[in-house]
Write a protein that holds these residues in place. Structure first.
Motif, mmCIF file in Angstrom:
data_model
loop_
_atom_site.group_PDB
_atom_site.id
_atom_site.type_symbol
_atom_site.label_atom_id
_atom_site.label_comp_id
_atom_site.label_asym_id
_atom_site.label_seq_id
_atom_site.Cartn_x
_atom_site.Cartn_y
_atom_site.Cartn_z
ATOM 1 N N ASP A 1 0.964 -1.368 -0.138
ATOM 2 C CA ASP A 1 0.007 0.126 0.048
ATOM 3 C C ASP A 1 0.803 1.406 -0.007
ATOM 4 O OD1 ASP A 1 0.863 0.420 2.494
ATOM 5 O OD2 ASP A 1 -1.070 0.144 3.567
ATOM 6 N N THR A 2 0.288 2.392 -0.152
ATOM 7 C CA THR A 2 0.996 3.769 -0.290
ATOM 8 C C THR A 2 1.811 3.940 0.932
ATOM 9 O OG1 THR A 2 -0.662 4.464 -2.163
ATOM 10 C CG2 THR A 2 0.810 6.174 -1.175
ATOM 11 N N LYS A 3 1.280 3.726 1.859
ATOM 12 C CA LYS A 3 1.814 4.192 3.316
ATOM 13 C C LYS A 3 3.000 3.491 3.366
ATOM 14 C CE LYS A 3 0.910 5.185 8.039
ATOM 15 N NZ LYS A 3 -0.051 5.204 9.053
ATOM 16 N N ALA A 4 2.811 2.117 3.281
ATOM 17 C CA ALA A 4 3.901 1.077 3.420
ATOM 18 C C ALA A 4 5.317 1.392 2.411
ATOM 19 C CB ALA A 4 3.659 -0.199 3.173
ATOM 20 N N GLU B 1 8.671 14.704 9.442
ATOM 21 C CA GLU B 1 9.115 14.502 10.619
ATOM 22 C C GLU B 1 8.229 13.320 10.980
ATOM 23 O OE1 GLU B 1 9.089 15.841 15.127
ATOM 24 O OE2 GLU B 1 10.311 16.965 13.872
ATOM 25 N N GLU B 2 6.925 13.240 11.051
ATOM 26 C CA GLU B 2 5.904 12.195 11.272
ATOM 27 C C GLU B 2 6.163 11.030 10.376
ATOM 28 O OE1 GLU B 2 1.009 11.059 11.465
ATOM 29 O OE2 GLU B 2 1.930 13.259 10.959
ATOM 30 N N LEU B 3 6.606 11.099 9.046
ATOM 31 C CA LEU B 3 7.017 9.992 8.387
ATOM 32 C C LEU B 3 8.184 9.506 8.897
ATOM 33 C CD1 LEU B 3 7.075 8.096 5.691
ATOM 34 C CD2 LEU B 3 8.092 10.203 4.282
ATOM 35 N N LEU B 4 9.225 10.356 9.320
ATOM 36 C CA LEU B 4 10.558 9.715 9.708
ATOM 37 C C LEU B 4 10.358 8.794 11.027
ATOM 38 C CD1 LEU B 4 13.624 9.666 10.468
ATOM 39 C CD2 LEU B 4 13.367 11.936 11.757
ATOM 40 N N ILE B 5 9.331 9.661 12.027
ATOM 41 C CA ILE B 5 8.894 8.665 13.281
ATOM 42 C C ILE B 5 8.391 7.234 12.874
ATOM 43 C CG2 ILE B 5 7.646 8.582 15.269
ATOM 44 C CD1 ILE B 5 8.092 11.815 15.331
ATOM 45 N N ALA B 6 7.645 7.337 11.698
ATOM 46 C CA ALA B 6 6.794 6.130 11.529
ATOM 47 C C ALA B 6 8.025 5.039 10.890
ATOM 48 C CB ALA B 6 5.991 6.409 10.635
ATOM 49 N N CYS B 7 9.074 5.670 10.193
ATOM 50 C CA CYS B 7 10.207 4.785 9.790
ATOM 51 C C CYS B 7 11.067 4.340 10.891
ATOM 52 C CB CYS B 7 11.026 5.732 8.616
ATOM 53 S SG CYS B 7 10.158 6.011 7.282
ATOM 54 N N ALA C 1 -0.807 12.575 -1.034
ATOM 55 C CA ALA C 1 -0.760 11.358 -0.507
ATOM 56 C C ALA C 1 0.093 11.398 0.739
ATOM 57 C CB ALA C 1 -0.245 10.382 -1.518
ATOM 58 N N LEU C 2 1.289 11.918 0.500
ATOM 59 C CA LEU C 2 1.877 11.992 1.725
ATOM 60 C C LEU C 2 1.230 12.544 2.943
ATOM 61 C CD1 LEU C 2 4.907 11.907 3.198
ATOM 62 C CD2 LEU C 2 5.216 14.243 2.521
ATOM 63 N N TYR C 3 0.563 13.915 2.792
ATOM 64 C CA TYR C 3 -0.020 14.594 3.834
ATOM 65 C C TYR C 3 -1.161 13.856 4.355
ATOM 66 C CZ TYR C 3 3.635 17.944 3.689
ATOM 67 O OH TYR C 3 4.943 18.659 3.722
ATOM 68 N N HIS C 4 -1.785 12.981 3.360
ATOM 69 C CA HIS C 4 -2.976 12.145 3.743
ATOM 70 C C HIS C 4 -2.650 11.201 4.954
ATOM 71 C CE1 HIS C 4 -6.587 9.560 3.635
ATOM 72 N NE2 HIS C 4 -5.787 8.492 3.388
ATOM 73 N N HIS C 5 -1.323 10.515 4.704
ATOM 74 C CA HIS C 5 -0.745 9.462 5.494
ATOM 75 C C HIS C 5 -0.241 9.784 6.716
ATOM 76 C CE1 HIS C 5 -2.305 6.121 3.166
ATOM 77 N NE2 HIS C 5 -1.788 6.775 2.197
ATOM 78 N N PHE C 6 0.659 11.224 6.442
ATOM 79 C CA PHE C 6 1.506 11.790 7.393
ATOM 80 C C PHE C 6 1.045 13.197 7.573
ATOM 81 C CE2 PHE C 6 3.640 8.232 5.601
ATOM 82 C CZ PHE C 6 3.793 7.234 6.630
#
Length: 188
Positions: free
Chosen positions: A2-5, A48-54, A38-43
């Motif tokens: 999926d897009t988020k993953a 920074e939120e993407l980094l924390i998820a990573c 899409a980025l801001y939909h998931h994060f």
């Protein structure tokens, strides 16, 4: 996937290769072939939120891998040797160690953001807990097991950083030789 993953996978690689500050949102979007929406939909809070998820995803993957290695071996000495051999093999076959460390992100971001610091700290705590638990089951006291788990974490993480800067597996090979000897000697 999926897009988020997909975004997390591609961003993790980019962050590990280039560091957080050197990777722009547009580079992440291009690598993932997604829109800013899409980025801001998931994060919603962005990069920074993407980094924390990573970091949380890496924490889970590294913890699972290490727990598996430590369950397959009867002693901390054997498990540590196996894990270090795996790291060395990864560097020798891939030319770099991607996926098992994020020390560059820690050094770059841990003081810049409390949520990032907490995500980084959680991984190091998990790593130390894996070592600690194995050491206690082998009869080390709680205090000694805690001290050795800190020594192991810092030695291995430091060796990984040196491997990256030297473009050589020599630092990990040295740690692979010394840590099992130290464990065998039963520090007290």
């Amino acid at each position: 996937m999926d897009t988020k993953a997909l975004m997390m996978e591609k961003a993790t690689l980019l962050f590990q290769q280039k560091g957080y500050k050197s990777v722009g949102v547009s580079e992440i979007l291009k690598a993932c072939a997604v829109t800013k929406g899409a980025l801001y939909h998931h994060f919603p809070n962005g990069k920074e939120e993407l980094l924390i998820a990573c970091l949380k995803s890496q924490n889970e993957a590294i913890t699972i891998d290490m727990e598996d290695i430590f369950k397959r071996h009867s002693s901390t000495q054997e498990a540590t040797q196996s894990m270090l051999n795996k790291l060395i093999h990864n560097i020798e076959t891939e030319g770099k160690l991607i996926g098992y460390t994020f020390s560059s992100i820690v050094s770059e971001m841990a003081t810049a953001s409390e949520p990032v610091r907490q995500a980084c700290n959680a991984l190091y705590e998990n790593i130390q807990t894996i070592y600690y638990t194995k050491l206690v089951t082998e009869g080390f006291s709680n205090e000694v097991a805690s001290d050795i788990s800190l020594l192991m974490t810092t030695s291995i993480e430091g060796a990984i950083m040196l491997c990256q800067t030297q473009q050589s597996t020599a630092p990990l090979q040295t740690i692979a030789k010394l840590l099992p000897t130290i464990l065998k000697g039963r520090i007290s």
